[in-house]
Write a protein that holds these residues in place. Structure first.
Motif, PDB file in Angstrom:
ATOM      1  N   ASN A  71      31.474  92.868  31.953  1.00 50.33           N
ATOM      2  CA  ASN A  71      32.047  91.627  32.488  1.00 50.33           C
ATOM      3  C   ASN A  71      32.339  91.740  33.987  1.00 50.33           C
ATOM      4  N   LEU A  72      32.767  92.930  34.402  1.00 54.62           N
ATOM      5  CA  LEU A  72      33.127  93.154  35.809  1.00 54.62           C
ATOM      6  C   LEU A  72      31.933  93.559  36.670  1.00 54.62           C
ATOM      7  N   GLY A  73      30.784  93.776  36.030  1.00 52.46           N
ATOM      8  CA  GLY A  73      29.573  94.087  36.781  1.00 52.46           C
ATOM      9  C   GLY A  73      29.340  95.558  37.053  1.00 52.46           C
ATOM     10  N   PHE A  74      30.196  96.433  36.505  1.00 55.20           N
ATOM     11  CA  PHE A  74      29.979  97.871  36.697  1.00 55.20           C
ATOM     12  C   PHE A  74      28.793  98.350  35.866  1.00 55.20           C
TER      13      PHE A  74
ATOM     14  N   TRP B 274      42.427  93.073  31.579  1.00 49.49           N
ATOM     15  CA  TRP B 274      41.916  93.635  30.322  1.00 49.49           C
ATOM     16  C   TRP B 274      41.467  95.081  30.539  1.00 49.49           C
ATOM     17  N   PHE B 275      40.790  95.307  31.666  1.00 51.46           N
ATOM     18  CA  PHE B 275      40.354  96.652  32.053  1.00 51.46           C
ATOM     19  C   PHE B 275      41.549  97.603  32.104  1.00 51.46           C
ATOM     20  N   ALA B 276      42.622  97.179  32.772  1.00 53.94           N
ATOM     21  CA  ALA B 276      43.817  98.021  32.915  1.00 53.94           C
ATOM     22  C   ALA B 276      44.467  98.290  31.560  1.00 53.94           C
TER      23      ALA B 276
ATOM     24  N   TYR C  94      40.086  88.144  37.487  1.00 53.67           N
ATOM     25  CA  TYR C  94      41.348  88.869  37.414  1.00 53.67           C
ATOM     26  C   TYR C  94      41.770  89.108  35.967  1.00 53.67           C
ATOM     27  N   ALA C  95      41.429  88.176  35.085  1.00 45.87           N
ATOM     28  CA  ALA C  95      41.722  88.355  33.662  1.00 45.87           C
ATOM     29  C   ALA C  95      41.009  89.592  33.130  1.00 45.87           C
TER      30      ALA C  95
ATOM     31  N   LEU D  22      34.580 100.866  22.986  1.00 47.12           N
ATOM     32  CA  LEU D  22      33.583  99.794  22.869  1.00 47.12           C
ATOM     33  C   LEU D  22      34.030  98.546  23.626  1.00 47.12           C
ATOM     34  N   ASP D  23      35.317  98.214  23.539  1.00 45.71           N
ATOM     35  CA  ASP D  23      35.830  97.074  24.313  1.00 45.71           C
ATOM     36  C   ASP D  23      35.766  97.370  25.811  1.00 45.71           C
ATOM     37  N   PHE D  24      35.976  98.634  26.175  1.00 48.24           N
ATOM     38  CA  PHE D  24      35.879  99.052  27.578  1.00 48.24           C
ATOM     39  C   PHE D  24      34.448  98.856  28.081  1.00 48.24           C
TER      40      PHE D  24
END
Length: 237
Positions: free
Chosen positions: A205-208, A140-142, A135-136, A197-199
């Motif tokens: 991290n989310l597996g996409f 971060w994604f949002a 969820y963290a 780049l952070d995206f």
């Protein structure tokens, strides 16, 4: 005299002040964390001794742990920034709402990051909210998504301003305004690259995405350098 020259050199004085600030230490540790992540992948791929790989991974984990401590209560900063942006009724609507959403997302992200720190310290059971890291990353994604919208809006606005100024007959005042707008356009473009780049990191991290640790580490290293540059530039002596 030589010692005085070194001790009171402006660069050293600025470095001391930079490292004395929490932001300076946190950004430096982030750079170490991602640089070591990149290097550990290269070491493993090159077939170096396992002990060296483990040493680098331990350094990466320690840097991440200390960063969590330095970021404790940082959600309060983002709460204040969100409130200020919300109260600024005169700003562009898209810029205003994207800043508010970005800071709210970072409140969630950093709050869950603090929970992970409490778990490492043993203050909270490791079984508590086991999906907190996932969820963290979603928070971060949002936050990054809102940041990208903000960056693109700033670029659109500054490009429009540059076009308008270009159509005006040149004078000293318009030239100064052009330079100021071009600086803002550069900052927005730089931030767009940074957030992109952070995206890339959070999508992995989310597996996409399923890129290598080396690619993720390199992306994080670049954004960390940008972060260090900003804090260093803001450090005054």
């Amino acid at each position: 005299m030589v010692l005085d020259t070194v001790v009171y050199h402006p660069t050293l004085l600025k470095l001391i002040k930079y490292l004395d600030a929490t932001a300076g230490r946190e950004k430096s540790l982030r750079l170490i964390q991602y640089l070591v992540r990149f290097l550990s992948f290269q070491v493993k791929q090159a077939g170096y001794p396992l002990a060296l790989f483990q040493l680098l991974k331990n350094l990466q984990n320690q840097a991440a742990f200390i960063r969590k401590a330095l970021r404790f209560l940082k959600p309060l900063n983002h709460l204040q920034d969100a409130a200020k942006a919300f109260d600024n009724k005169l700003s562009d609507s898209i810029l205003r709402h994207s800043i508010v959403l970005k800071n709210i997302a970072y409140i969630g992200y950093l709050s869950l990051d603090s929970l992970a720190w409490f778990k490492i310290l043993g203050l909270v059971s490791t079984k508590t909210f086991s999906k907190a890291p996932k969820y963290a990353n979603w928070f971060w994604f949002a936050g990054l998504l809102a940041g990208l919208v903000n960056d693109l809006r700033k670029i659109t606005i500054t490009n429009s301003q540059i076009s308008s100024i270009s159509n005006v007959e040149g004078n000293e005042k318009s030239q100064d305004k052009m330079k100021a707008v071009q600086v803002e356009n550069y900052k927005a473009t730089r931030k767009l690259v940074w957030d992109s780049l952070d995206f890339f990191v959070v999508l992995n991290n989310l597996g996409f995405l399923r890129n290598s640790e080396g690619a993720i580490g390199l992306a994080g290293t670049i954004t960390s350098v940008l972060g260090v540059q900003d804090v260093w530039g803001a450090t005054k002596i």
